[in-house]
Design a protein around this motif. Structure first.
Motif, PDB file in Angstrom:
ATOM      1  N   TYR A  33       0.806  -1.218   0.000  1.00 53.09           N
ATOM      2  CA  TYR A  33       0.000   0.000   0.000  1.00 53.09           C
ATOM      3  C   TYR A  33       0.844   1.275   0.000  1.00 53.09           C
ATOM      4  O   TYR A  33       0.321   2.366   0.219  1.00 53.09           O
ATOM      5  N   ASP A  34       2.128   1.122  -0.236  1.00 48.89           N
ATOM      6  CA  ASP A  34       3.015   2.277  -0.195  1.00 48.89           C
ATOM      7  C   ASP A  34       3.815   2.486  -1.471  1.00 48.89           C
ATOM      8  O   ASP A  34       4.737   3.313  -1.486  1.00 48.89           O
ATOM      9  N   ALA A  35       3.501   1.718  -2.520  1.00 42.89           N
ATOM     10  CA  ALA A  35       4.167   1.868  -3.816  1.00 42.89           C
ATOM     11  C   ALA A  35       5.685   1.858  -3.681  1.00 42.89           C
ATOM     12  O   ALA A  35       6.390   2.712  -4.229  1.00 42.89           O
ATOM     13  N   GLU A  36       6.189   0.862  -2.933  1.00 43.16           N
ATOM     14  CA  GLU A  36       7.628   0.767  -2.715  1.00 43.16           C
ATOM     15  C   GLU A  36       8.031  -0.681  -2.451  1.00 43.16           C
ATOM     16  O   GLU A  36       7.187  -1.556  -2.230  1.00 43.16           O
ATOM     17  N   VAL A  37       9.342  -0.895  -2.495  1.00 38.23           N
ATOM     18  CA  VAL A  37       9.919  -2.212  -2.231  1.00 38.23           C
ATOM     19  C   VAL A  37      10.980  -2.045  -1.151  1.00 38.23           C
ATOM     20  O   VAL A  37      11.712  -1.061  -1.137  1.00 38.23           O
ATOM     21  N   TYR A  38      11.056  -3.030  -0.239  1.00 37.27           N
ATOM     22  CA  TYR A  38      12.027  -2.977   0.856  1.00 37.27           C
ATOM     23  C   TYR A  38      13.076  -4.063   0.673  1.00 37.27           C
ATOM     24  O   TYR A  38      12.751  -5.192   0.310  1.00 37.27           O
ATOM     25  N   ALA A  39      14.326  -3.727   0.966  1.00 34.52           N
ATOM     26  CA  ALA A  39      15.423  -4.693   1.002  1.00 34.52           C
ATOM     27  C   ALA A  39      15.968  -4.699   2.426  1.00 34.52           C
ATOM     28  O   ALA A  39      16.383  -3.652   2.937  1.00 34.52           O
ATOM     29  N   ALA A  51      17.486  -0.729   1.647  1.00 36.31           N
ATOM     30  CA  ALA A  51      16.956   0.151   0.605  1.00 36.31           C
ATOM     31  C   ALA A  51      15.441   0.189   0.686  1.00 36.31           C
ATOM     32  O   ALA A  51      14.801  -0.739   1.192  1.00 36.31           O
ATOM     33  N   ARG A  52      14.910   1.308   0.189  1.00 35.67           N
ATOM     34  CA  ARG A  52      13.461   1.508   0.099  1.00 35.67           C
ATOM     35  C   ARG A  52      13.241   2.134  -1.270  1.00 35.67           C
ATOM     36  O   ARG A  52      13.621   3.287  -1.496  1.00 35.67           O
ATOM     37  N   ILE A  53      12.680   1.372  -2.189  1.00 32.44           N
ATOM     38  CA  ILE A  53      12.682   1.762  -3.597  1.00 32.44           C
ATOM     39  C   ILE A  53      11.269   2.069  -4.085  1.00 32.44           C
ATOM     40  O   ILE A  53      10.393   1.199  -4.053  1.00 32.44           O
ATOM     41  N   PRO A  54      11.002   3.278  -4.566  1.00 30.30           N
ATOM     42  CA  PRO A  54       9.684   3.602  -5.123  1.00 30.30           C
ATOM     43  C   PRO A  54       9.426   2.802  -6.398  1.00 30.30           C
ATOM     44  O   PRO A  54      10.302   2.703  -7.266  1.00 30.30           O
ATOM     45  N   VAL A  55       8.222   2.205  -6.507  1.00 28.60           N
ATOM     46  CA  VAL A  55       7.843   1.456  -7.706  1.00 28.60           C
ATOM     47  C   VAL A  55       6.444   1.902  -8.124  1.00 28.60           C
ATOM     48  O   VAL A  55       5.994   2.976  -7.731  1.00 28.60           O
TER      49      VAL A  55
END
Length: 392
Positions: free
Chosen positions: A347-353, A363-367
């Motif tokens: 629900y946050d339009a992002e990916v976490y590493a 990392a926190r990457i907008p997708v």
């Protein structure tokens, strides 16, 4: 002269007696060592698993994930570039991330509402499940290029039987399990189900059955793989249960089913298929991912922005990691070397590493909008059972 020889012999004999009494003679040590070695019982031989016909042999009856060790890549995938494929359900795209730079290197247009990116049984294709577009988009993981979509109705999720004979489409709204050709996706058998929202699954150690979660009716199914028939069904003992991801324990004795409304994992004896018990993990318990050493399982709690760590040997939760700025960790996978856990932020339009040793956010990457079942690829293993990557 005679008296001197006798005296020498007596002295030598006494010396030998002393040495023997002290146990310092090399012959004595060798004898003792041999005796000790012989006394140690040989480890019991592991009984071979009588697997589903056509299934690759189980490598270790005590560890179903034995083929998934760090960087143990199949010859089929060893030259594929390492990528993270993120299906964005509301953007109708797949974001492709380079895990070395944490940057998006390509955005692939796909069909309507892509839910999961699924590695094929033979490891050669990634299938994007376009749920409302009623297609599967193939991606060549060697080149990263998308191919011509294949018509498949209601493909919410996709699995493969352990012998590679069938693809199994989780047709959630159609209320069906559809067994198809794993390459052409031609229908071989349709199995109607009476529960609502079939979505996730995992197979037994011997591959002869699999457990399916029914999201919208709070139920579980047990399916005979070879007969392609539902052989068991039960409702979870929790009002409003909403089961999600399913994973088997390394020893094959238990199944864990994430439940986003019960806020924990159900622990089930798959063979007996009796009533499971609930292990609380966190709000919105959702995805389950096993570490490369088969010792731990990472549990994403989507409703509270945390990841719980479960220890299989200790049979308990040992750690909980908080995402620094919150989030909605959902589906994902573990890197080939086992050092990074990748999760979509639904629900946050992002990916976490996340670092798998410390839980530190790398990392926190907008997708795109609504990222869901991302696939880390390639991963170790001989073949894929589907979903975002269940390898054996």
């Amino acid at each position: 002269m005679h008296r001197h020889l006798v005296k020498s012999a007596l002295v030598a004999g006494a010396a030998l007696a002393v040495l023997a009494a002290c146990g310092t003679g090399s012959g004595e040590r060798t004898s003792e060592a041999r005796g000790t070695k012989a006394a140690v019982p040989a480890p019991p031989e592991k009984k071979p698993v009588d697997g589903l016909p056509g299934m690759p042999p189980v490598l270790d009856p005590e560890d179903v994930y034995a083929a998934d060790r760090p960087n143990k890549l199949s010859p089929v995938v060893k030259d594929f570039p390492s990528r993270v494929y993120v299906p964005n359900t509301e953007s109708d795209t797949v974001s492709v991330i380079d895990p070395k730079t944490y940057e998006i290197i390509e955005t692939i247009p796909v069909g309507r509402q892509p839910q999961h990116v699924v590695p094929s049984w033979d490891l050669k294709t990634l299938w994007v499940n376009n749920n409302r577009g009623h297609t599967l988009t193939p991606i060549d993981p060697k080149t990263g290029k998308a191919g011509k979509p294949v018509d498949v109705h209601d493909p919410y999720n996709l699995y493969f039987t352990p012998n590679g004979r069938y693809a199994v489409v989780m047709a959630s709204l159609d209320r069906e399990l559809v067994f198809r050709d794993p390459h052409t996706m031609e229908i071989k058998k349709t199995v109607p189900v009476s529960c609502y929202g079939v979505n996730h699954a995992d197979f037994s150690l011997d591959g002869r059955y699999f457990i399916v979660s029914c999201e919208f009716s709070g139920e579980l199914l047990k399916v005979d793989t070879e007969k392609m028939e539902v052989v068991g069904q039960q409702r979870l003992p929790f009002e409003g249960a909403m089961p999600q991801d399913v994973k088997i324990s390394p020893d094959g004795k238990k199944f864990y089913i994430a439940d986003m409304m019960a806020h924990g994992m159900w622990v089930l004896d798959g063979d007996r298929f009796n009533e499971p018990t609930l292990m609380p993990t966190g709000k919105g318990c959702h995805g389950l991912y096993v570490s490369r050493d088969s010792r731990e399982m990472y549990v994403s709690n989507r409703g509270e922005g945390t990841v719980s760590v479960f220890d299989f040997t200790q049979n308990k939760l040992t750690k909980k990691w908080d995402l620094p700025d919150g989030g909605s960790p959902d589906m994902g996978g573990v890197s080939a070397d086992g050092k990074v856990l990748w999760l979509s932020g639904r629900y946050d339009a992002e990916v976490y590493a996340l670092d798998t040793r410390t839980g530190t956010q790398l990392a926190r990457i907008p997708v795109g909008s609504g990222p869901h079942g991302l696939a880390v690829y390639p991963q170790p293993g001989r073949y894929s059972l589907g979903h975002t990557g269940i390898f054996r």
